[in-house]
Write an enzyme that holds these catalytic residues in place. Structure first.
Site, PDB file in Angstrom:
ATOM      1  CG  ASP A  37      -1.929  -1.023   1.308  1.00 42.74           C
ATOM      2  OD1 ASP A  37      -1.967  -1.880   0.410  1.00 42.74           O
ATOM      3  OD2 ASP A  37      -2.736  -1.007   2.264  1.00 42.74           O
ATOM      4  CG  ASP A  38       0.296   3.849   2.126  1.00 44.48           C
ATOM      5  OD1 ASP A  38      -0.860   3.513   1.810  1.00 44.48           O
ATOM      6  OD2 ASP A  38       0.643   4.057   3.299  1.00 44.48           O
ATOM      7  CG  HIS A  88      -4.425   2.842  -0.589  1.00 46.90           C
ATOM      8  ND1 HIS A  88      -5.220   2.049   0.202  1.00 46.90           N
ATOM      9  CD2 HIS A  88      -3.455   3.307   0.246  1.00 46.90           C
ATOM     10  CE1 HIS A  88      -4.750   2.044   1.439  1.00 46.90           C
ATOM     11  NE2 HIS A  88      -3.682   2.821   1.497  1.00 46.90           N
ATOM     12  CG  HIS A  92      -3.318   7.364   2.512  1.00 48.04           C
ATOM     13  ND1 HIS A  92      -3.210   7.371   3.889  1.00 48.04           N
ATOM     14  CD2 HIS A  92      -3.094   6.090   2.133  1.00 48.04           C
ATOM     15  CE1 HIS A  92      -2.925   6.138   4.311  1.00 48.04           C
ATOM     16  NE2 HIS A  92      -2.852   5.343   3.257  1.00 48.04           N
ATOM     17  CE1 TYR A 123      -3.787   6.544   8.127  1.00 52.84           C
ATOM     18  CE2 TYR A 123      -5.471   7.347   6.607  1.00 52.84           C
ATOM     19  CZ  TYR A 123      -4.247   7.489   7.223  1.00 52.84           C
ATOM     20  OH  TYR A 123      -3.475   8.581   6.929  1.00 52.84           O
ATOM     21  CG  HIS A 179       2.217   0.177   4.495  1.00 51.79           C
ATOM     22  ND1 HIS A 179       1.984  -0.773   5.450  1.00 51.79           N
ATOM     23  CD2 HIS A 179       1.044   0.842   4.333  1.00 51.79           C
ATOM     24  CE1 HIS A 179       0.730  -0.674   5.866  1.00 51.79           C
ATOM     25  NE2 HIS A 179       0.134   0.291   5.200  1.00 51.79           N
TER      26      HIS A 179
END
Ligand SMILES: [Zn+2]
Length: 211
Positions: A37-38, A88, A92, A123, A179
């Site tokens: 992720d991210d 995603h 964010h 999250y 991540h």
């Protein structure tokens, strides 16, 4: 991450509360699903791509739309390597703190860049009204949660402990969260190659979630 803390293994109650989300996959299948992720960002995402390549592994990258826009070259490399892309949001956003319409707009903005029907809420926080709204807008959207949270984002966690957590919790069909972010890199850099070595020896295959 839930109730101001995070749980390495997703509890069954949470799964029951959100049955329309995907938490894990078929347990009869000796495949695990690594998710990142991210990203995409310089240094960290290329590091991940390199490790995955060494194990001929496929994974799923839940990208922040803004990062994919800023780092198109890295984003293209992720796609060219045959990994799955997931949305995603563009910035964010934390669903619980965001108006539904704003959340949907941010999802759509990212969708245009990322072109994916997989979605993971940042999250892990999404309201039921937002789930409904996303599904209404994109009927084929699959909201992907996880059953193993590596905790690589936790700067209080030692890389060794992070590795132990991940190895202990993973089982056939697991969806594992890592991540590709600078915050996670110290742990990710240590954990990913070691965990993948162990898993390959244990006969696991590494799959990407459906495109
Ligand atoms: Zn995130």
């Amino acid at each position: 991450m839930f109730l101001n803390m995070y749980l390495v293994k997703t509890p069954w109650l949470l799964k029951k509360f959100y049955p329309q989300l995907v938490w894990d996959t078929d347990k009869r299948n000796r495949t695990i699903y690594l998710t990142f992720d991210d990203g995409p960002i310089p240094i960290v995402t290329p590091f991940v791509l390199n490790i995955l390549e060494q194990y001929k592994a496929k994974a799923t990258f839940f990208c922040i739309g803004d990062n994919a826009t800023k780092h198109t070259d890295i984003f293209e490399k992720v796609k060219a390597a045959g990994h799955a892309i997931g949305n995603h949001t563009f910035n964010h956003l934390k669903g619980w703190d965001t108006e539904d319409e704003v959340y949907l707009d941010n999802f759509v903005k990212a969708e245009k860049v990322l072109g994916s029907h997989l979605f993971r809420p940042p999250y892990g926080r999404i309201k039921r009204s937002q789930v409904k709204l996303l599904k209404k807008h994109s009927p084929d959207v699959k909201i992907i949660m996880w059953d193993v949270l590596s905790g690589d984002f936790d700067t209080n966690l030692t890389p060794e402990k992070c590795l132990r957590n991940v190895l202990k919790r993973t089982e056939p069909g697991s969806i594992i969260v890592f991540h590709d972010s600078l915050k996670a890199f110290e742990r990710l850099e240590y954990v990913l190659p070691r965990a993948m070595e162990v898993w390959s020896k244990e006969g696991y295959a590494f799959g990407c979630l459906d495109h």
